[in-house]
Scaffold this motif. Structure first.
Motif, PDB file in Angstrom:
ATOM      1  N   HIS A  43     -15.982   1.037  13.527  1.00 57.39           N
ATOM      2  CA  HIS A  43     -14.418   1.207  12.862  1.00 57.39           C
ATOM      3  C   HIS A  43     -14.149   0.074  11.696  1.00 57.39           C
ATOM      4  CE1 HIS A  43     -13.372   4.263  15.666  1.00 57.39           C
ATOM      5  NE2 HIS A  43     -13.682   3.809  16.531  1.00 57.39           N
ATOM      6  N   TYR A  44     -14.960  -0.862  11.676  1.00 61.15           N
ATOM      7  CA  TYR A  44     -14.157  -1.936  10.838  1.00 61.15           C
ATOM      8  C   TYR A  44     -15.602  -2.364  10.162  1.00 61.15           C
ATOM      9  CZ  TYR A  44     -10.234  -1.633  13.540  1.00 61.15           C
ATOM     10  OH  TYR A  44      -8.963  -1.296  14.058  1.00 61.15           O
ATOM     11  N   GLU A  46     -17.565  -4.681  10.973  1.00 60.82           N
ATOM     12  CA  GLU A  46     -17.766  -6.001  11.276  1.00 60.82           C
ATOM     13  C   GLU A  46     -18.960  -6.208  12.217  1.00 60.82           C
ATOM     14  OE1 GLU A  46     -12.971  -6.844  11.758  1.00 60.82           O
ATOM     15  OE2 GLU A  46     -14.269  -7.120  13.436  1.00 60.82           O
ATOM     16  N   ASN A  67     -16.132  -8.447   8.593  1.00 63.82           N
ATOM     17  CA  ASN A  67     -16.679  -7.661   7.505  1.00 63.82           C
ATOM     18  C   ASN A  67     -16.199  -8.422   6.151  1.00 63.82           C
ATOM     19  OD1 ASN A  67     -16.518  -5.895   5.184  1.00 63.82           O
ATOM     20  ND2 ASN A  67     -16.572  -4.349   6.561  1.00 63.82           N
ATOM     21  N   THR A  70     -14.377  -6.168   3.437  1.00 60.80           N
ATOM     22  CA  THR A  70     -12.834  -5.837   3.326  1.00 60.80           C
ATOM     23  C   THR A  70     -12.062  -6.945   3.683  1.00 60.80           C
ATOM     24  OG1 THR A  70     -12.998  -5.235   5.665  1.00 60.80           O
ATOM     25  CG2 THR A  70     -13.574  -3.066   3.930  1.00 60.80           C
ATOM     26  N   THR A  72     -11.973  -7.960   6.983  1.00 61.19           N
ATOM     27  CA  THR A  72     -11.131  -7.792   8.379  1.00 61.19           C
ATOM     28  C   THR A  72     -12.031  -8.757   9.250  1.00 61.19           C
ATOM     29  OG1 THR A  72     -12.602  -6.096   8.841  1.00 61.19           O
ATOM     30  CG2 THR A  72     -10.763  -5.552   8.205  1.00 61.19           C
ATOM     31  N   LYS A  90      -6.745  -9.746   8.735  1.00 65.00           N
ATOM     32  CA  LYS A  90      -7.595  -9.316   7.520  1.00 65.00           C
ATOM     33  C   LYS A  90      -7.338 -10.339   6.514  1.00 65.00           C
ATOM     34  CE  LYS A  90      -7.846  -5.198   4.486  1.00 65.00           C
ATOM     35  NZ  LYS A  90      -7.723  -4.053   4.024  1.00 65.00           N
TER      36      LYS A  90
END
Length: 95
Positions: A43-44, A46, A67, A70, A72, A90
């Motif tokens: 989903h992220y 990461e 991540n 982005t 996050t 974030k």
């Protein structure tokens, strides 16, 4: 005048040295570690960027997933096969 300011400065720091310790308790989501790591990637996007053995409870580890594209991040605590999300956000700032 300098003496008065110095005394005031010392009193301010002495007061904070005697501050009361507060225990924080909050509900955190926990799940199987393998499932959580897969979800963070899915989903992220990461991946783990940092890990450390917890000094308070040596059977647990603290992991940071990030991540870098982005911004996050997710901080988890894991023990054996269970992991709990302690915090996420974030656009963190490395200091």
């Amino acid at each position: 005048m300098k003496v008065a300011i110095s005394i005031l400065f010392i009193l301010c720091f002495m007061n904070s040295a005697y501050s009361q310790t507060v225990m924080l308790q909050k509900v955190v989501p926990c799940m199987l570690t393998e499932f959580l790591v897969k979800q963070l990637k899915l989903h992220y996007d990461e991946t783990i960027s940092w890990t450390s053995k917890n000094n308070i409870d040596e059977d647990t580890y603290i992991d940071l997933f990030e991540n870098t594209y982005t911004g996050t991040w997710t901080l988890i605590e894991r023990k054996e096969k269970v992991a709990c999300v302690l915090a996420s956000g974030k656009k963190g700032l490395s200091i």
